[in-house]
Design a protein around this motif. Structure first.
Motif, PDB file in Angstrom:
ATOM      1  N   UNK A  76       7.867  -9.268 -26.329  1.00 59.06           N
ATOM      2  CA  UNK A  76       7.265  -9.579 -25.032  1.00 59.06           C
ATOM      3  C   UNK A  76       8.318  -9.616 -23.935  1.00 59.06           C
ATOM      4  N   UNK A  77       9.462 -10.214 -24.238  1.00 57.38           N
ATOM      5  CA  UNK A  77      10.556 -10.290 -23.266  1.00 57.38           C
ATOM      6  C   UNK A  77      11.069  -8.887 -22.945  1.00 57.38           C
ATOM      7  N   UNK A  78      11.183  -8.041 -23.976  1.00 56.59           N
ATOM      8  CA  UNK A  78      11.649  -6.673 -23.761  1.00 56.59           C
ATOM      9  C   UNK A  78      10.655  -5.902 -22.890  1.00 56.59           C
ATOM     10  N   UNK A  79       9.368  -6.075 -23.141  1.00 58.26           N
ATOM     11  CA  UNK A  79       8.359  -5.369 -22.334  1.00 58.26           C
ATOM     12  C   UNK A  79       8.440  -5.786 -20.868  1.00 58.26           C
ATOM     13  N   UNK A  80       8.566  -7.080 -20.617  1.00 62.69           N
ATOM     14  CA  UNK A  80       8.643  -7.534 -19.225  1.00 62.69           C
ATOM     15  C   UNK A  80       9.948  -7.054 -18.576  1.00 62.69           C
ATOM     16  N   UNK A  81      11.038  -7.069 -19.323  1.00 61.57           N
ATOM     17  CA  UNK A  81      12.306  -6.554 -18.796  1.00 61.57           C
ATOM     18  C   UNK A  81      12.195  -5.066 -18.479  1.00 61.57           C
ATOM     19  N   UNK A  82      11.483  -4.337 -19.320  1.00 68.81           N
ATOM     20  CA  UNK A  82      11.330  -2.902 -19.124  1.00 68.81           C
ATOM     21  C   UNK A  82      10.522  -2.609 -17.863  1.00 68.81           C
ATOM     22  N   UNK A  83       9.505  -3.407 -17.597  1.00 62.26           N
ATOM     23  CA  UNK A  83       8.712  -3.233 -16.378  1.00 62.26           C
ATOM     24  C   UNK A  83       9.585  -3.466 -15.142  1.00 62.26           C
ATOM     25  N   UNK A  84      10.399  -4.523 -15.185  1.00 57.06           N
ATOM     26  CA  UNK A  84      11.309  -4.789 -14.071  1.00 57.06           C
ATOM     27  C   UNK A  84      12.311  -3.642 -13.930  1.00 57.06           C
ATOM     28  N   UNK A  85      12.781  -3.128 -15.042  1.00 60.34           N
ATOM     29  CA  UNK A  85      13.720  -2.000 -15.037  1.00 60.34           C
ATOM     30  C   UNK A  85      13.110  -0.781 -14.341  1.00 60.34           C
ATOM     31  N   UNK A  86      11.863  -0.477 -14.645  1.00 58.38           N
ATOM     32  CA  UNK A  86      11.198   0.665 -14.011  1.00 58.38           C
ATOM     33  C   UNK A  86      11.039   0.440 -12.502  1.00 58.38           C
ATOM     34  N   UNK A  87      10.744  -0.795 -12.104  1.00 57.35           N
ATOM     35  CA  UNK A  87      10.630  -1.109 -10.676  1.00 57.35           C
ATOM     36  C   UNK A  87      11.979  -0.942  -9.975  1.00 57.35           C
ATOM     37  N   UNK A  88      13.055  -1.370 -10.624  1.00 54.22           N
ATOM     38  CA  UNK A  88      14.389  -1.210 -10.038  1.00 54.22           C
ATOM     39  C   UNK A  88      14.784   0.259  -9.926  1.00 54.22           C
ATOM     40  N   UNK A  89      14.446   1.048 -10.928  1.00 53.32           N
ATOM     41  CA  UNK A  89      14.753   2.482 -10.875  1.00 53.32           C
ATOM     42  C   UNK A  89      13.969   3.138  -9.749  1.00 53.32           C
ATOM     43  N   UNK A  90      12.718   2.728  -9.568  1.00 52.40           N
ATOM     44  CA  UNK A  90      11.923   3.260  -8.459  1.00 52.40           C
ATOM     45  C   UNK A  90      12.541   2.865  -7.121  1.00 52.40           C
ATOM     46  N   UNK A  91      12.997   1.617  -7.006  1.00 53.33           N
ATOM     47  CA  UNK A  91      13.609   1.153  -5.758  1.00 53.33           C
ATOM     48  C   UNK A  91      14.899   1.922  -5.458  1.00 53.33           C
TER      49      UNK A  91
END
Length: 78
Positions: free
Chosen positions: A10-25
């Protein structure tokens, strides 16, 4: 390391979502920055440097959580 892989996943999934948002930014920043010279606007340059530093830190954090998930799955005795 926790015994149950559920919280780690669960922690990895939430981190991955944040990672995708940062890459988009960062991608949006780079598209906006195409027409500007480096250092032309100090605030814009500092914002980009901070965004890239945050993305780098978060990538390493996400990789650590991903390795924890892998280690829990490959744990001997299960």
């Amino acid at each position: 390391m926790p015994e149950d892989p559920g919280p780690a996943q669960n922690r990895f999934r939430s981190d991955f979502v944040v990672e995708m948002a940062l890459i988009a930014a960062v991608s949006i920043y780079l598209v906006i920055a195409q027409g500007q010279a480096v250092g032309e606007s100090l605030a814009f340059t500092v914002t980009g440097a901070g965004l890239m530093a945050l993305a780098t830190y978060w990538t390493l954090h996400t990789i650590r959580d991903g390795l924890e998930v892998i280690a829990l799955r490959l744990r001997p005795g299960k």
